[in-house]
Design a protein around this motif. Structure first.
Motif, mmCIF file in Angstrom:
data_model
loop_
_atom_site.group_PDB
_atom_site.id
_atom_site.type_symbol
_atom_site.label_atom_id
_atom_site.label_comp_id
_atom_site.label_asym_id
_atom_site.label_seq_id
_atom_site.Cartn_x
_atom_site.Cartn_y
_atom_site.Cartn_z
ATOM 1 N N TYR A 30 68.124 58.409 52.205
ATOM 2 C CA TYR A 30 68.181 57.422 53.291
ATOM 3 C C TYR A 30 68.604 58.069 54.609
ATOM 4 N N LYS A 35 63.114 57.288 60.295
ATOM 5 C CA LYS A 35 63.010 55.837 60.429
ATOM 6 C C LYS A 35 61.894 55.526 61.417
ATOM 7 N N LYS A 323 65.721 48.471 67.761
ATOM 8 C CA LYS A 323 66.377 47.210 67.402
ATOM 9 C C LYS A 323 65.761 46.613 66.142
ATOM 10 N N ARG A 326 66.713 48.687 63.113
ATOM 11 C CA ARG A 326 68.096 48.459 62.694
ATOM 12 C C ARG A 326 68.208 47.166 61.888
ATOM 13 N N ILE A 327 67.486 46.130 62.314
ATOM 14 C CA ILE A 327 67.524 44.854 61.588
ATOM 15 C C ILE A 327 66.945 45.025 60.183
ATOM 16 N N LEU A 329 66.700 47.806 58.428
ATOM 17 C CA LEU A 329 67.588 48.638 57.620
ATOM 18 C C LEU A 329 68.820 47.856 57.173
ATOM 19 N N HIS A 330 69.319 46.985 58.041
ATOM 20 C CA HIS A 330 70.469 46.175 57.666
ATOM 21 C C HIS A 330 70.121 45.241 56.506
ATOM 22 N N GLU A 331 68.941 44.628 56.567
ATOM 23 C CA GLU A 331 68.516 43.761 55.472
ATOM 24 C C GLU A 331 68.321 44.566 54.191
ATOM 25 N N GLN A 333 69.895 47.352 53.353
ATOM 26 C CA GLN A 333 71.218 47.704 52.853
ATOM 27 C C GLN A 333 71.866 46.528 52.120
ATOM 28 N N ASN A 334 71.731 45.336 52.688
ATOM 29 C CA ASN A 334 72.300 44.159 52.026
ATOM 30 C C ASN A 334 71.655 43.921 50.665
ATOM 31 N N SER A 335 70.329 44.110 50.587
ATOM 32 C CA SER A 335 69.633 43.901 49.317
ATOM 33 C C SER A 335 70.073 44.923 48.274
#
Length: 350
Positions: A30, A35, A323, A326-327, A329-331, A333-335
């Motif tokens: 990762y 990215k 932006k 980042r959104i 990747l954040h989703e 990471q949460n998954s």
């Protein structure tokens, strides 16, 4: 071995160790993987653009596009060829079959364009051959504005452009809304007549003198040295001291018969940010570079330069593609975290 699920549950330590190894390997991948918002997808389109100042669309089609089309129609694997003329030039768009080799196609098109150059008008500009690549589109636009003189703002924008291009992940930084500096020469008719100089003579001498003349080489016992006559105009003082007529030991310079004014070329495009004039720097990243790191590095460089700029300079950022990444990747990471927690809970409760 029976059911894999039963085996994994009955060997909890092995399962947790395997899960831990996969998490470490995935985290390392990762961090290392680029990215991208728009991966490097080969689009089967090559674009040929040629311009000539003042040419009409009808003449552009007859004098510019037809010679190009005649040569380009022999390029292999072309699915469709379209062209259009406009005021000041025209373009030819080649769409290739799916699965084409972009490098070979680009080389073939450039070779055919070179063959067509002999049939183009002498006043035509150099044809530009380019391919469509989504990964080369700007990833960030830096806008400079505020209550600052245009010449000072242009110098700051060029300073930012040079600094941004030094970033490893940046492919190019292009200025938009910047006018090139030029010098306006206003000749005094009375002074020209008093020195016996015509306007045509003034123009011809100025055009012929602004050049670099190679004068061969000088050989001596110390070695061989190149000799040149430096006559290029580089500073405003060079313009003022430029000789336009010589009589004996006396010379009439351009400053004696004309007024020199620094100015800008006529604008070909206008850039505004929030309704105010501005100069923008469009930043494109290299193929395979990490978009987030490139954008962060660009912002850091601009903010560092901003400390040395006047306080009236306004810096804004737009079209920031990091932006959306980042959104996403954040989703992601949460998954991943949710899935890991569920696996651990199941292992502990069984």
């Amino acid at each position: 071995m029976g059911n894999p699920v039963d085996y994994a549950i009955s060997h909890g330590r092995l399962t947790i160790a395997t899960l831990f190894f996969l998490l470490v390997a995935g985290f390392a991948a990762y961090l290392a993987i680029p990215k991208e918002a728009e991966p490097d997808v080969a689009i089967p389109i090559i674009y040929v653009n040629v311009t000539q100042r003042g040419i009409s669309p009808e003449d552009a089609e007859r004098l510019l596009l037809r010679p190009l089309e005649t040569q380009l129609k022999s390029v292999e694997n072309v699915k469709e060829m379209r062209s259009a003329g406009f005021e000041g030039g025209g373009f030819v768009l080649l769409e290739f079959e799916a699965g084409f080799d972009s490098d070979v196609a680009l080389a073939d098109v450039r070779a055919k364009v070179d063959d067509a150059k002999g049939d183009l008008p002498r006043d035509a500009d150099e044809p530009n051959v380019s391919e469509v690549n989504l990964s080369l589109f700007p990833v960030l636009v830096v806008a400079l504005g505020g209550e600052v003189p245009e010449r000072a703002l242009l110098q700051l924008a060029r300073q930012a452009e040079r600094a941004i291009e030094q970033i490893p992940g940046v492919l190019s930084a292009d200025l938009r809304g910047a006018r090139d500096e030029s010098v306006e020469i206003i000749a005094e008719p009375m002074l020209l007549r008093s020195y016996g100089i015509s306007l045509d003579q003034l123009t011809a001498s100025f055009a012929a003198g602004n050049s670099l003349v190679a004068a061969g080489a000088l050989e001596s016992t110390s070695g061989r040295f190149a000799v040149k006559v430096p006559a290029l105009i580089e500073t405003p003082q060079d313009i003022l001291s430029f000789p336009v007529a010589v009589s004996g030991d006396a010379a009439v310079t351009l400053g004696d018969v004309a007024e020199i004014r620094p100015t800008f070329k006529d604008p070909t495009s206008i850039t505004r940010v929030n309704g105010k004039p501005a100069i923008t720097v469009e930043v494109s990243k290299r193929t395979g570079a990490n978009l987030i790191q490139t954008v962060d590095a660009t912002r850091a460089v601009v903010e560092e330069l901003r400390k040395t700029w006047p306080g009236t300079v306004e810096v804004t950022y737009s079209q920031d593609k990091s932006k959306d990444i980042r959104i996403m990747l954040h989703e992601l990471q949460n998954s991943v975290i949710t899935a890991v927690l569920l696996v651990i809970v199941i292992m502990l409760t069984v």
